[in-house]
Design a protein around this motif. Structure first.
Motif, PDB file in Angstrom:
ATOM      1  N   TYR A 195       9.175  -7.944 -27.601  1.00 50.11           N
ATOM      2  CA  TYR A 195       8.731  -6.839 -27.584  1.00 50.11           C
ATOM      3  C   TYR A 195       7.537  -7.713 -28.470  1.00 50.11           C
ATOM      4  O   TYR A 195       7.922  -8.150 -30.057  1.00 50.11           O
ATOM      5  CB  TYR A 195       9.690  -6.385 -27.991  1.00 50.11           C
ATOM      6  N   ILE A 196       6.295  -6.752 -28.182  1.00 49.44           N
ATOM      7  CA  ILE A 196       5.257  -6.829 -28.539  1.00 49.44           C
ATOM      8  C   ILE A 196       4.575  -5.713 -29.193  1.00 49.44           C
ATOM      9  O   ILE A 196       4.392  -5.185 -28.386  1.00 49.44           O
ATOM     10  CB  ILE A 196       3.893  -7.967 -28.032  1.00 49.44           C
ATOM     11  N   HIS A 197       3.978  -5.818 -30.505  1.00 52.02           N
ATOM     12  CA  HIS A 197       3.869  -3.986 -30.983  1.00 52.02           C
ATOM     13  C   HIS A 197       2.587  -4.644 -31.498  1.00 52.02           C
ATOM     14  O   HIS A 197       2.453  -5.730 -32.392  1.00 52.02           O
ATOM     15  CB  HIS A 197       4.236  -3.350 -31.724  1.00 52.02           C
ATOM     16  N   LEU A 198       0.907  -4.075 -31.111  1.00 50.99           N
ATOM     17  CA  LEU A 198      -0.655  -4.133 -32.037  1.00 50.99           C
ATOM     18  C   LEU A 198      -0.832  -2.962 -32.362  1.00 50.99           C
ATOM     19  O   LEU A 198      -0.518  -1.675 -31.667  1.00 50.99           O
ATOM     20  CB  LEU A 198      -1.390  -4.105 -30.164  1.00 50.99           C
ATOM     21  N   THR A 199      -0.928  -2.821 -34.221  1.00 53.43           N
ATOM     22  CA  THR A 199      -0.360  -2.134 -35.021  1.00 53.43           C
ATOM     23  C   THR A 199      -1.565  -1.355 -34.664  1.00 53.43           C
ATOM     24  O   THR A 199      -2.990  -1.214 -33.670  1.00 53.43           O
ATOM     25  CB  THR A 199      -0.599  -2.739 -36.590  1.00 53.43           C
ATOM     26  N   SER A 200      -2.400   0.272 -35.057  1.00 58.25           N
ATOM     27  CA  SER A 200      -2.957   1.140 -34.776  1.00 58.25           C
ATOM     28  C   SER A 200      -4.464   0.973 -35.802  1.00 58.25           C
ATOM     29  O   SER A 200      -5.246   1.483 -35.622  1.00 58.25           O
ATOM     30  CB  SER A 200      -2.653   2.767 -34.728  1.00 58.25           C
ATOM     31  N   GLU A 204      -8.218  -5.951 -29.556  1.00 58.27           N
ATOM     32  CA  GLU A 204      -7.568  -5.921 -28.743  1.00 58.27           C
ATOM     33  C   GLU A 204      -6.648  -7.164 -28.202  1.00 58.27           C
ATOM     34  O   GLU A 204      -7.010  -7.810 -28.741  1.00 58.27           O
ATOM     35  CB  GLU A 204      -8.567  -5.178 -27.302  1.00 58.27           C
ATOM     36  N   LEU A 205      -5.615  -7.530 -27.892  1.00 62.32           N
ATOM     37  CA  LEU A 205      -5.161  -7.850 -27.105  1.00 62.32           C
ATOM     38  C   LEU A 205      -4.453  -8.706 -26.259  1.00 62.32           C
ATOM     39  O   LEU A 205      -4.382  -8.006 -25.271  1.00 62.32           O
ATOM     40  CB  LEU A 205      -3.652  -8.186 -28.406  1.00 62.32           C
ATOM     41  N   LYS A 206      -4.554 -10.080 -25.762  1.00 59.03           N
ATOM     42  CA  LYS A 206      -4.760  -9.818 -24.522  1.00 59.03           C
ATOM     43  C   LYS A 206      -3.685 -10.790 -24.305  1.00 59.03           C
ATOM     44  O   LYS A 206      -3.187 -12.408 -24.910  1.00 59.03           O
ATOM     45  CB  LYS A 206      -5.833 -10.969 -23.741  1.00 59.03           C
ATOM     46  N   ILE A 207      -2.492 -10.689 -23.606  1.00 60.12           N
ATOM     47  CA  ILE A 207      -0.846 -11.528 -22.912  1.00 60.12           C
ATOM     48  C   ILE A 207      -1.063 -12.256 -22.067  1.00 60.12           C
ATOM     49  O   ILE A 207      -1.296 -12.197 -20.602  1.00 60.12           O
ATOM     50  CB  ILE A 207      -0.335 -10.587 -23.216  1.00 60.12           C
ATOM     51  N   ASN A 208      -0.904 -14.021 -21.504  1.00 62.06           N
ATOM     52  CA  ASN A 208      -0.649 -14.457 -20.746  1.00 62.06           C
ATOM     53  C   ASN A 208      -2.307 -14.965 -19.752  1.00 62.06           C
ATOM     54  O   ASN A 208      -1.794 -14.455 -18.617  1.00 62.06           O
ATOM     55  CB  ASN A 208       0.068 -14.002 -19.901  1.00 62.06           C
ATOM     56  N   GLU A 209      -3.352 -13.368 -20.221  1.00 61.26           N
ATOM     57  CA  GLU A 209      -4.466 -13.679 -20.284  1.00 61.26           C
ATOM     58  C   GLU A 209      -4.393 -13.411 -18.240  1.00 61.26           C
ATOM     59  O   GLU A 209      -5.365 -13.076 -17.994  1.00 61.26           O
ATOM     60  CB  GLU A 209      -4.931 -15.421 -19.322  1.00 61.26           C
ATOM     61  N   ASN A 210      -3.938 -11.662 -18.835  1.00 57.90           N
ATOM     62  CA  ASN A 210      -2.904 -10.867 -17.782  1.00 57.90           C
ATOM     63  C   ASN A 210      -3.067  -9.525 -17.863  1.00 57.90           C
ATOM     64  O   ASN A 210      -2.914  -8.514 -17.493  1.00 57.90           O
ATOM     65  CB  ASN A 210      -2.998 -11.549 -16.806  1.00 57.90           C
ATOM     66  N   THR A 211      -2.423  -8.633 -19.059  1.00 55.51           N
ATOM     67  CA  THR A 211      -2.619  -7.876 -19.766  1.00 55.51           C
ATOM     68  C   THR A 211      -3.401  -7.849 -21.204  1.00 55.51           C
ATOM     69  O   THR A 211      -2.845  -8.671 -21.402  1.00 55.51           O
ATOM     70  CB  THR A 211      -0.775  -8.287 -20.139  1.00 55.51           C
ATOM     71  N   THR A 212      -3.777  -6.455 -21.111  1.00 57.10           N
ATOM     72  CA  THR A 212      -4.599  -6.078 -22.381  1.00 57.10           C
ATOM     73  C   THR A 212      -3.728  -5.091 -23.126  1.00 57.10           C
ATOM     74  O   THR A 212      -3.065  -3.966 -22.245  1.00 57.10           O
ATOM     75  CB  THR A 212      -5.407  -5.468 -22.192  1.00 57.10           C
ATOM     76  N   LEU A 213      -3.046  -5.187 -24.454  1.00 57.83           N
ATOM     77  CA  LEU A 213      -2.540  -4.166 -25.872  1.00 57.83           C
ATOM     78  C   LEU A 213      -4.009  -3.606 -26.175  1.00 57.83           C
ATOM     79  O   LEU A 213      -4.823  -4.762 -26.893  1.00 57.83           O
ATOM     80  CB  LEU A 213      -2.272  -4.676 -26.255  1.00 57.83           C
ATOM     81  N   ARG A 214      -3.941  -2.768 -26.600  1.00 63.36           N
ATOM     82  CA  ARG A 214      -4.933  -2.007 -27.425  1.00 63.36           C
ATOM     83  C   ARG A 214      -4.468  -1.636 -28.669  1.00 63.36           C
ATOM     84  O   ARG A 214      -3.466  -0.787 -28.745  1.00 63.36           O
ATOM     85  CB  ARG A 214      -6.103  -0.874 -26.584  1.00 63.36           C
ATOM     86  N   GLN A 215      -5.088  -0.548 -29.613  1.00 65.52           N
ATOM     87  CA  GLN A 215      -4.616  -0.869 -30.608  1.00 65.52           C
ATOM     88  C   GLN A 215      -3.133   0.254 -30.489  1.00 65.52           C
ATOM     89  O   GLN A 215      -3.051   1.639 -29.781  1.00 65.52           O
ATOM     90  CB  GLN A 215      -5.537   0.001 -31.447  1.00 65.52           C
ATOM     91  N   GLY A 216      -2.205   0.813 -30.882  1.00 68.34           N
ATOM     92  CA  GLY A 216      -0.772   1.482 -30.865  1.00 68.34           C
ATOM     93  C   GLY A 216       0.317   1.015 -29.718  1.00 68.34           C
ATOM     94  O   GLY A 216       1.256   1.467 -29.449  1.00 68.34           O
ATOM     95  N   LYS A 238     -12.739  -6.577 -33.662  1.00 73.52           N
ATOM     96  CA  LYS A 238     -11.477  -6.441 -34.300  1.00 73.52           C
ATOM     97  C   LYS A 238     -10.663  -6.795 -34.902  1.00 73.52           C
ATOM     98  O   LYS A 238      -9.831  -7.660 -33.701  1.00 73.52           O
ATOM     99  CB  LYS A 238     -11.432  -4.678 -34.654  1.00 73.52           C
ATOM    100  N   ILE A 239     -10.089  -7.652 -36.229  1.00 81.86           N
ATOM    101  CA  ILE A 239      -9.162  -8.371 -35.982  1.00 81.86           C
ATOM    102  C   ILE A 239      -7.857  -7.046 -35.273  1.00 81.86           C
ATOM    103  O   ILE A 239      -7.331  -6.782 -35.327  1.00 81.86           O
ATOM    104  CB  ILE A 239      -8.505  -8.622 -37.584  1.00 81.86           C
ATOM    105  N   ALA A 240      -6.975  -8.632 -34.335  1.00 75.64           N
ATOM    106  CA  ALA A 240      -5.833  -7.617 -34.037  1.00 75.64           C
ATOM    107  C   ALA A 240      -4.271  -8.127 -34.740  1.00 75.64           C
ATOM    108  O   ALA A 240      -4.050  -9.783 -34.558  1.00 75.64           O
ATOM    109  CB  ALA A 240      -5.541  -8.299 -32.445  1.00 75.64           C
ATOM    110  N   GLU A 241      -3.871  -7.217 -35.467  1.00 74.30           N
ATOM    111  CA  GLU A 241      -2.584  -7.263 -36.002  1.00 74.30           C
ATOM    112  C   GLU A 241      -1.839  -7.076 -35.478  1.00 74.30           C
ATOM    113  O   GLU A 241      -1.520  -5.850 -35.090  1.00 74.30           O
ATOM    114  CB  GLU A 241      -2.922  -6.703 -37.607  1.00 74.30           C
ATOM    115  N   PHE A 242      -0.760  -7.827 -35.025  1.00 71.05           N
ATOM    116  CA  PHE A 242       0.436  -7.974 -34.494  1.00 71.05           C
ATOM    117  C   PHE A 242       2.099  -8.357 -35.164  1.00 71.05           C
ATOM    118  O   PHE A 242       2.154  -9.017 -35.562  1.00 71.05           O
ATOM    119  CB  PHE A 242       0.298  -7.939 -33.118  1.00 71.05           C
ATOM    120  N   VAL A 243       2.855  -7.780 -34.253  1.00 72.42           N
ATOM    121  CA  VAL A 243       4.490  -8.365 -34.584  1.00 72.42           C
ATOM    122  C   VAL A 243       4.991  -8.600 -33.005  1.00 72.42           C
ATOM    123  O   VAL A 243       4.452  -8.169 -32.044  1.00 72.42           O
ATOM    124  CB  VAL A 243       5.118  -7.141 -35.249  1.00 72.42           C
TER     125      VAL A 243
END
Length: 248
Positions: A195-200, A204-216, A238-243
């Protein structure tokens, strides 16, 4: 690798604003219930909390959970029935193995600044454990453009991580725009899940070049096994802070 990735948008999480507390729930919690989102393996709670100055959670009990807080910004005072009193700051991870039972309180004692943190609960592999407390600091410098190992199973633990009584790993990163990091899936038990969580806080965070997460946003990753690799790239301004949580 044939990883399956399902995004949970920030706006789809449970949300409550109590004035003193603005909280978002990834899984069913308190008055928020969604039968489709009650747990993910042993992962039971991910709450993203913002607590206003001079307020907080009064003394309350816990048992049979591994509970930890990841401080994003501000200061959080922890007190518990084991005698621990500590003020946690950005970069700190405070871990409590509640085991047979503890009580604790969490307050923002700062006069003017809110505290922003993630509260995470995990079910342990075994019940009736002896309660335990630990805090470690993972500074910004170590997490910048790096994926830092924060929590690992007690059987695999060394002095660089916090030990948890579960087949569970946690990592964290502060990824600057244009930078990439790779996670290699842990654990021999099959199947694995991540499980990946991008903080609010933005980014923006791209996963495996085909999925994008935005804040929260968060992402459920299944159909992975030990040794599979998951690529993360920061694509926002902006810096993407994620766990990252890697579990059985």
């Amino acid at each position: 690798m044939s990883a399956q990735i399902v995004v949970r948008k920030s706006k789809d999480r449970g949300h409550a604003n109590h004035g003193w507390l603005d909280t978002h729930h990834t899984f069913s919690f308190a008055s928020y219930f969604d039968y489709k989102f009650q747990a993910f393996g042993s992962l039971r709670v991910i709450n993203e909390d913002i607590v206003q100055p001079t307020t907080g959670f009064g003394t309350h009990p816990h048992q049979e959970f591994e509970i930890f807080s990841y401080i994003i910004s501000g200061e959080l005072q922890h007190k518990d029935s084991m005698g621990n009193v500590e003020i946690l700051k950005a970069g700190d991870v405070q871990f409590t193995s509640a085991g047979t039972g503890i009580t604790h309180s969490e307050y923002n004692i700062h006069p003017t600044l809110p505290v922003h943190f993630l509260q995470i609960w995990v079910k342990p592999d075994n019940p009736k454990l002896k309660p335990r407390y630990q805090t470690m600091n993972f500074p910004k410098t170590s997490k910048t453009n790096n994926l830092v190992h924060i929590i690992s199973p007690v059987d695999d633990q060394d002095n660089s991580t916090i030990g948890i009584n579960a087949d569970f790993h946690m990592y964290a990163s502060l990824l600057e725009s244009g930078h990439k990091v790779m996670h290699t899936v842990q654990g021999a038990e099959k199947p694995r899940r991540v499980y990946i969580h991008l903080t609010s806080t933005g980014g923006e965070l791209k996963i495996n070049e085909n999925t994008t997460l935005r804040q929260g946003d968060g992402a459920f990753v299944t159909e992975v096994k030990q040794g599979d690799e998951i690529l993360f790239e920061s694509i926002g301004d902006k810096i993407a802070e994620f766990v990252v949580f890697d579990l059985a």
